[in-house]
Design a protein around this motif. Sequence first.
Motif, PDB file in Angstrom:
ATOM      1  N   ASP A  67      12.199   2.875  -2.629  1.00 56.57           N
ATOM      2  CA  ASP A  67      13.107   3.144  -3.735  1.00 56.57           C
ATOM      3  C   ASP A  67      12.429   4.089  -4.720  1.00 56.57           C
ATOM      4  N   GLU A  68      12.939   5.306  -4.786  1.00 53.80           N
ATOM      5  CA  GLU A  68      12.457   6.356  -5.698  1.00 53.80           C
ATOM      6  C   GLU A  68      10.975   6.688  -5.501  1.00 53.80           C
ATOM      7  N   PRO A  69      10.577   7.047  -4.280  1.00 53.32           N
ATOM      8  CA  PRO A  69       9.207   7.553  -4.117  1.00 53.32           C
ATOM      9  C   PRO A  69       9.070   8.873  -4.866  1.00 53.32           C
ATOM     10  N   THR A  70       7.936   9.109  -5.471  1.00 55.71           N
ATOM     11  CA  THR A  70       7.769  10.313  -6.296  1.00 55.71           C
ATOM     12  C   THR A  70       6.738  11.291  -5.737  1.00 55.71           C
ATOM     13  N   GLU A  77       0.824  -1.209   0.000  1.00 53.09           N
ATOM     14  CA  GLU A  77       0.000   0.000   0.000  1.00 53.09           C
ATOM     15  C   GLU A  77       0.861   1.263   0.000  1.00 53.09           C
ATOM     16  N   GLN A  78       1.899   1.271   0.863  1.00 53.91           N
ATOM     17  CA  GLN A  78       2.739   2.464   0.957  1.00 53.91           C
ATOM     18  C   GLN A  78       3.540   2.694  -0.325  1.00 53.91           C
ATOM     19  N   THR A  79       4.041   1.630  -0.912  1.00 54.51           N
ATOM     20  CA  THR A  79       4.808   1.751  -2.151  1.00 54.51           C
ATOM     21  C   THR A  79       3.949   2.336  -3.265  1.00 54.51           C
ATOM     22  N   GLN A  80       2.729   1.851  -3.358  1.00 59.03           N
ATOM     23  CA  GLN A  80       1.827   2.356  -4.396  1.00 59.03           C
ATOM     24  C   GLN A  80       1.377   3.780  -4.090  1.00 59.03           C
ATOM     25  N   ASN A  81       1.096   4.086  -2.824  1.00 62.35           N
ATOM     26  CA  ASN A  81       0.676   5.443  -2.459  1.00 62.35           C
ATOM     27  C   ASN A  81       1.760   6.467  -2.767  1.00 62.35           C
ATOM     28  N   MET A  82       3.015   6.062  -2.576  1.00 59.09           N
ATOM     29  CA  MET A  82       4.136   6.977  -2.821  1.00 59.09           C
ATOM     30  C   MET A  82       4.676   6.867  -4.246  1.00 59.09           C
ATOM     31  N   ALA A  83       4.042   6.012  -5.064  1.00 60.46           N
ATOM     32  CA  ALA A  83       4.469   5.807  -6.452  1.00 60.46           C
ATOM     33  C   ALA A  83       5.955   5.492  -6.521  1.00 60.46           C
TER      34      ALA A  83
END
Length: 594
Positions: A552-555, A254-260
Amino acid sequence: MTTRSTRSPRRRTVVALAVVLAVLAGFIVRLVDIQVVNADDHVKDSLDTAFAGQQKLYGARGTIIDETGQTLAGSILRYDCQLDPLLLTQTDADVLAKKSKSRLWADVSNDVAEITGQTPEEVRTIVGTALAEDPGTRYAKLQNGVSTEQFRALADLKMPYITCNSHPARAYPDGAVAGNLVGFMGTDGEALEGFEQSQNDCLAATNGERLYERGKDGVVIPGTETETPATDGGTLELTINRDLQWYLQQLIAEQTQNMAAQHGSILVYEVKTGKVRAAAEYPTVDPNDVDATAADDRTSQILRGTFEPGSTFKGLTAATVIDAGGQSPDSTVVASGLENFPNGARVRDSFQHPAHTYTLTGVLIDSSNAGISKFSEKVDNQTRYDYFQRFGIGQGASTGYPQEANGLIHPVEEWGAQTAYNTSFGQGVTTTMPELARAYGAIVNGGVRMPLQIVESCTKPDGTVIEPELAEPERVISESTSAQMREMLENVFLQAPYAKTVEIPGYRIGGKTGTGEKSDGNGGYKQGVYYTTMVGFAPADDPQYVVVVTLDEPTKVTSSAANATAFQKAMTQVLKTYRVMPSTTSPELLPKFG
C-alpha cells in the motif's frame, strides 16, 4: 382408695407431662422438617447467609492451533492473590507476645512487594486501608493476574494470611505470529478481535461453582459442599501453517520497510483445496501486548481491506474473452499507447508506444490497458460482469472472520462509457486479497473455483468435530480455457521486465502484476500514489499454490515491480514448506505480436 386430695396433684402432673410431651413432639417434628424433609431448602437458605461460601470454578478457554497442531493461542494459569488483614494483625500480635516464631508484617511486606512488583508502601497501604474501613475484615485484594512463578514465591513465604486462587488466562506463545488472524482478548476476558471473537462459541469455556457452609472460623463444614463442574472450551484448528506464517511475516515486514510503504501483505492460497496456508501482513498486532500496536493495525487488512486491483484484472478479462468470446492466446487487436473509443472513452497505457498488433498474450505481457480494452469488446458488458461475479469478485470470502470485507462491482446499468473499459483492467471496481487469490485459483485449477477456507474445524471437549459449512466448488471457465490461461500467464513471468527477479530455479511459474490507483475520496485518484499487487502460481504445469503480495503506497518503487522480490522469496518458501517437486517439462514461448 383415692381421695379428692390425692387426685388433684396427680391430675396436674399428667397435664404437665402432656404439655411437655406435646412441646417435645413439636420440636421433633420441626427437627425432622429441618434436617430431613426440607433439608436441601434449608441448606440453600444457609448458603445465602453470612456463613455461606462460594468459589468459582474456571473452565479453560479452548486452544487455537495451526494445521500441524502447533499452538497459536492457549490458556495458562494466573492467580488472584488476597490478604486476611485480621489474621495478619493476630499473627503480628503473637509474634510480639513471643507466642509465634513467624515474622512481622513490616518485614514480610518488603518481600511481598518485591515479588509482586509493587512498592512496600503500596502493599502496606492495602492492609492499612482495609483495617481502617473494617477492623475485623478478612479480605483485602493484593494483586490479580499473578504469574505461576510469583504465586510460588508468595507461597514460599508461608504466611497464612496470604492466599491465591487460580484461574485461566490467555497466552499467545509465538507473539505476533498470526496475531492479525487469531485476534485477542480484553482484560475482562471478553473476546475482542479476530477468530477469538468470531469463533467464541467454539472456544468459550463454561465456568462452574462450588458452594459450601463454613463456621465462624472459616472452616468448611463437612457435608455441605455442592459442586457444578466447569467445562473447557473446544479446540479451533486453522488452515494456517505457523512456520510459514512466521517466515512470511518477517519477509513482508522487510519488504514494506524497504519500499517505504504504509502496509504490506502476503496471502498463500492452496489451489486444489481452497485453504489459506498463510496470511501475513505488516504492521500487525502481538496479542500479548495489544496496546503496543496502533488501533488501525490490530486487525487483518487482508480480510477487511479492499483495493482497486489494477492490471491483475486483465487475467480475468482474458479468461472471459477466451471462454465466452472465442478468443485464443494468439488472437490479435491493434492498439496504440492511447486509444479513443467510439463511445467517447479514452484509454491510455502506462508507457507510450505506436500502434502494435498485439496478441492476447502480448497484451498481458506488456500489460496494455488499451489492448485489453479492445479485447473486452469481444463480449458484451453483461457477460463480463457475470464472469467477474462467477470468479467471486464482490462475493466476499466467507472465512468467518468478523466484519470481513467484500469487493464491489457496480451493476452494468450503472457503467458509464469510461467504466465499461476501465473495469477490463481493474479500475472502477474493488476486490479483496482473498477474492483475487480465489479467482486466480479458479483460472489455473482447471477452471473450478474452490471455496476459500481458514477455519479447519472446531473439536468440542467431548470429541465432536464441527467443520464449517463451505460452498460447493463451481466451474467458472472450461478446462481448455484454464490451460490456455496457464500458458499465457506463464509467458507473462517469462517475458516481462521483472522476469529474472521472480524466477525460481527448477520451477515453472506464472502470474500477473497490478498497479491500482487510490481514491482521493472525492471521485478522483491520488496523484503518484498506488496500491501494487503481484499474484502468481506454481508450478505452472501443475498449479499447487497461488501467492498474492500487495504493498500500500510504496514510495521507493511505485510500480508493482516493488513486490517482485517478496513474491519470489515467498513462493520459494511455500514450495519448500510443502515439498513441491520441481517441474520436469519446459514452457513454450508465445508471441507478443501478431
